[in-house]
Scaffold this active site. Structure first.
Site, short mmCIF file in Angstrom:
data_model
loop_
_atom_site.label_atom_id
_atom_site.label_comp_id
_atom_site.label_asym_id
_atom_site.label_seq_id
_atom_site.Cartn_x
_atom_site.Cartn_y
_atom_site.Cartn_z
N GLU A 259 0.88 -1.17 0.00
CA GLU A 259 0.00 0.00 0.00
C GLU A 259 0.92 1.21 0.00
O GLU A 259 1.60 1.47 0.99
CB GLU A 259 -0.91 -0.02 1.23
N CYS A 293 -2.81 8.68 3.60
CA CYS A 293 -2.49 8.35 2.21
C CYS A 293 -3.67 8.61 1.29
O CYS A 293 -3.50 8.77 0.09
CB CYS A 293 -2.08 6.89 2.11
P1 NAD Z 1 8.43 5.23 4.39
O1 NAD Z 1 8.35 4.47 3.13
O2 NAD Z 1 9.48 6.26 4.54
O3 NAD Z 1 8.63 4.25 5.62
C1 NAD Z 1 7.72 3.21 5.89
C2 NAD Z 1 8.43 2.11 6.66
O4 NAD Z 1 9.42 1.52 5.82
C3 NAD Z 1 9.16 2.59 7.92
O5 NAD Z 1 8.97 1.63 8.93
C4 NAD Z 1 10.61 2.63 7.47
O6 NAD Z 1 11.53 2.49 8.50
C5 NAD Z 1 10.65 1.45 6.52
N1 NAD Z 1 11.72 1.47 5.52
C6 NAD Z 1 12.25 2.54 4.90
N2 NAD Z 1 13.18 2.14 4.00
C7 NAD Z 1 13.25 0.80 4.07
C8 NAD Z 1 14.02 -0.19 3.39
N3 NAD Z 1 14.91 0.13 2.46
N4 NAD Z 1 13.81 -1.49 3.71
C9 NAD Z 1 12.90 -1.83 4.64
N5 NAD Z 1 12.15 -0.94 5.32
C10 NAD Z 1 12.30 0.37 5.04
O7 NAD Z 1 6.99 5.85 4.60
P2 NAD Z 1 6.50 6.82 5.78
O8 NAD Z 1 7.15 8.14 5.58
O9 NAD Z 1 6.61 6.11 7.07
O10 NAD Z 1 4.93 6.96 5.45
C11 NAD Z 1 4.41 7.89 4.56
C12 NAD Z 1 4.18 7.27 3.21
O11 NAD Z 1 3.35 6.13 3.36
C13 NAD Z 1 3.45 8.15 2.23
O12 NAD Z 1 4.03 8.00 0.96
C14 NAD Z 1 2.04 7.60 2.23
O13 NAD Z 1 1.29 7.84 1.06
C15 NAD Z 1 2.30 6.16 2.41
N6 NAD Z 1 1.12 5.48 2.95
C16 NAD Z 1 0.36 4.72 2.11
C17 NAD Z 1 -0.78 4.09 2.60
C18 NAD Z 1 -1.66 3.24 1.71
O14 NAD Z 1 -2.56 2.60 2.23
N7 NAD Z 1 -1.46 3.23 0.41
C19 NAD Z 1 -1.13 4.26 3.93
C20 NAD Z 1 -0.34 5.06 4.75
C21 NAD Z 1 0.80 5.66 4.25
O1 6OD Z 2 -8.64 2.17 6.47
C1 6OD Z 2 -7.76 1.38 6.12
O2 6OD Z 2 -7.90 0.16 6.20
C2 6OD Z 2 -6.50 1.90 5.57
N1 6OD Z 2 -5.62 0.96 5.13
C3 6OD Z 2 -6.27 3.21 5.55
C4 6OD Z 2 -5.09 3.80 5.06
C5 6OD Z 2 -4.84 5.09 5.31
C6 6OD Z 2 -3.63 5.71 4.90
O3 6OD Z 2 -3.06 6.62 5.48
#
Ligand code: NAD
Ligand code: 6OD
Length: 491
Positions: A259, A293
């Site tokens: 995600e 997100c």
């Molecule tokens: P991030 O990708 O920087 O980090 C997420 C996790 O990955 C953290 O635990 C981090 O330590 C780990 N990580 C980073 N590099 C890694 C590597 N090389 N190998 C293994 N693990 C690694 O994301 P963030 O800043 O924590 O969160 C924000 C981002 O998450 C935004 O882009 C947002 O859109 C996305 N997000 C998406 C969803 C969805 O459902 N699509 C939901 C929430 C957040």
């Molecule tokens: O509602 C959920 O199940 C879900 N995965 C939400 C994601 C939100 C992102 O920031």
């Protein structure tokens, strides 16, 4: 030991918190104040190895022998445990993220418990297959499918809705009979540690739920994703991190469920219920300081209502109340870190340089007292930028939106779809036919019509294009969390 009374947070391996001492550590900062709330010990490669071994051993222990009903009862017991310690989870989540109490107490913590309850029930309705056939020799044969756990699942989590998103993955993994090693974000280590205590109190066998604390590259995240004892990786976070994890998963051809990021569009037609559209759009843009997100960062509003809509949303932005997250009157919190604050305000500068009309915001709040040390970014609305502008192409993940006018339905759909991302979209109209027509053409994993972030946990959740791989939620996560096997019996 209670993580809240113990300002040193460690990993949780084989049913026990790792004894503190002897490892690198970092400070966990309260985003609202900049004060240190705890110290977190970073898991070593050896710790990750122990966690994976504990998870592997637990697969063939009592956990692996539970029936579906027994596992469902175990998941309900975890949910009961979360509810019994609601205030502990609330405080831990708020100190990690700076979320206002009204948000964390109504969204994050209740969803943590609800995730376990929902997946406890979902598995009971999982479909199977049965195909009687005639073999070439004229005899009968039967095919049927069996589902088993995939094995040890690596769960890598972000910081924005840490407890909600971690439990959204841990719950289906356990419901399917897997064991997990979780790597919470370095920004938000506390609720994953607390959940370890709940697992123990709920009688979940040692090794079923493990947590390794630390960073991503060159740290616990990378060690975990590269570990060949991990059978599948479920990840929520940035698209670029997803690419790195996918490379790690290639060794040993392990499956991934992703995600990822978004640049979500909303379309508001002139026939919308204006009050409701404004109220929910304000949520869609500013909730959790825009760090969701599913948040809308690009808004297209039909020209006849464009000026009124922009002004209505700006009024709502100006009415938001930043303040002490523990004060119930606070409706707007800080962003997660000083680094993220700089990233967001970097885009604010780019927007200004590119000639955006800054309708409201565009800078930082000036906060008093303890809050002056926090990361307080103003909610911001722009108009006047081109669809090709960086500000409209890249995910900012902050409390900001660009609003542009449009003149017809086709144009709005084309512009909304003009993105490398495809996570969520939002549509406001009272014309039912148009809602179906436009909803079907929007390129996003989920489209909300006349609402936003209204969730039924049985539905498929995930993104198109660069916003993800696979779907989780309801029975859709079975594809990732289980191995499906076919048995063919010649009768
Ligand atoms: P991030 O990708 O920087 O980090 C997420 C996790 O990955 C953290 O635990 C981090 O330590 C780990 N990580 C980073 N590099 C890694 C590597 N090389 N190998 C293994 N693990 C690694 O994301 P963030 O800043 O924590 O969160 C924000 C981002 O998450 C935004 O882009 C947002 O859109 C996305 N997000 C998406 C969803 C969805 O459902 N699509 C939901 C929430 C957040
Ligand atoms: O509602 C959920 O199940 C879900 N995965 C939400 C994601 C939100 C992102 O920031």
């Amino acid at each position: 030991m209670n993580v809240l009374s113990h300002p040193r947070i460690t990993s949780f391996i084989g049913g026990q918190p790792v004894s503190p001492g002897g490892r690198d550590a970092f400070e966990n900062i309260d985003p609202a104040t900049g004060e240190v709330v705890s110290t977190v010990e970073v898991a070593t490669a050896e710790d990750v190895d122990h966690a994976v071994s504990a998870a592997r051993a637990a697969l063939s222990g009592p956990w692996g022998k539970l029936t579906l009903d027994q596992r469902a009862r175990a998941l309900h017991a975890i949910a009961d445990g979360i509810e019994a310690r609601f205030d502990d989870f609330l405080r831990a989540e708020m100190l990690d993220t700076g979320k206002p109490v009204n948000l964390a107490s109504h969204l994050d913590i209740p969803r943590g418990a609800a995730n376990f309850r929902a997946f406890a029930e979902t598995l009971k309705h999982a479909p199977g297959e049965f195909f009687p056939m005639v073999a070439p020799d004229g005899g009968d044969a039967l095919n049927y499918t069996l589902r088993g756990p995939r094995g040890v699942i690596g769960v890598i989590c972000p910081w924005n809705l840490p407890f909600l998103l971690m439990t959204w993955k841990v719950a289906p993994a356990l419901a399917c009979g897997n064991t997990v090693v979780v790597k919470p974000s370095e920004e938000t280590p506390s609720t994953a540690a607390l959940l370890g205590e709940v697992m123990r109190e709920a009688g979940i066998p040692d090794g079923v739920y493990n947590v390794v604390q630390g960073f991503g590259p060159g740290s616990a995240g990378q060690y975990l994703t590269e570990h060949q004892g991990i059978d599948g990786i479920t990840f929520t976070g940035e698209t670029r991190t997803g690419e790195a994890i996918m490379r790690a998963a290639a060794k040993g051809v392990r499956p991934v469920s992703f995600e990822l990021g978004g640049k979500n569009a909303g379309i508001v037609f002139a026939d919308c219920d204006m009050e409701k559209a404004l109220e929910q759009t304000a949520r869609a843009v500013f909730m959790n300081a825009g760090q969701v997100c599913l948040q809308t960062e690009r808004l297209y509003v039909e020209r006849p209502i464009f000026d009124a809509f922009v002004e209505g949303l700006a009024e709502r932005a100006r009415a938001l109340k930043p303040g002490d997250p523990f004060d119930k009157a606070t409706s707007f919190g800080p962003v997660i870190s000083a680094e993220h604050k700089d990233k967001i305000t970097g885009y604010y500068d780019v927007a200004a340089r590119h000639g955006a009309n800054v309708v409201t915001g565009g800078g930082l709040y000036a906060m008093d007292g303890r809050l002056a040390g926090g990361n307080w970014v103003e909610p911001t609305i722009w108009t006047g930028l081109d669809d090709a502008d960086t500000v409209l192409r890249e995910e900012i993940f902050g409390p900001c939106v660009h609003i542009a006018p449009f003149d017809d339905e086709d144009e709005a759909i084309t512009r909304a779809n003009d993105s490398e991302f495809g996570l969520a979209s939002m549509l406001w109209t009272q014309d039912l036919s148009r809602a179906h027509r436009v909803g079907a053409r929007l390129q996003s994993g989920i489209t909300w019509v006349n609402c936003w972030f209204l969730r039924d946990l049985r539905t498929a959740f995930g993104g198109m294009k660069h916003s993800g791989i696979g779907r989780e939620g309801g029975v859709h996560g079975l594809e990732f969390y289980t191995e499906l096997r076919n048995i063919c019996i010649k009768l």
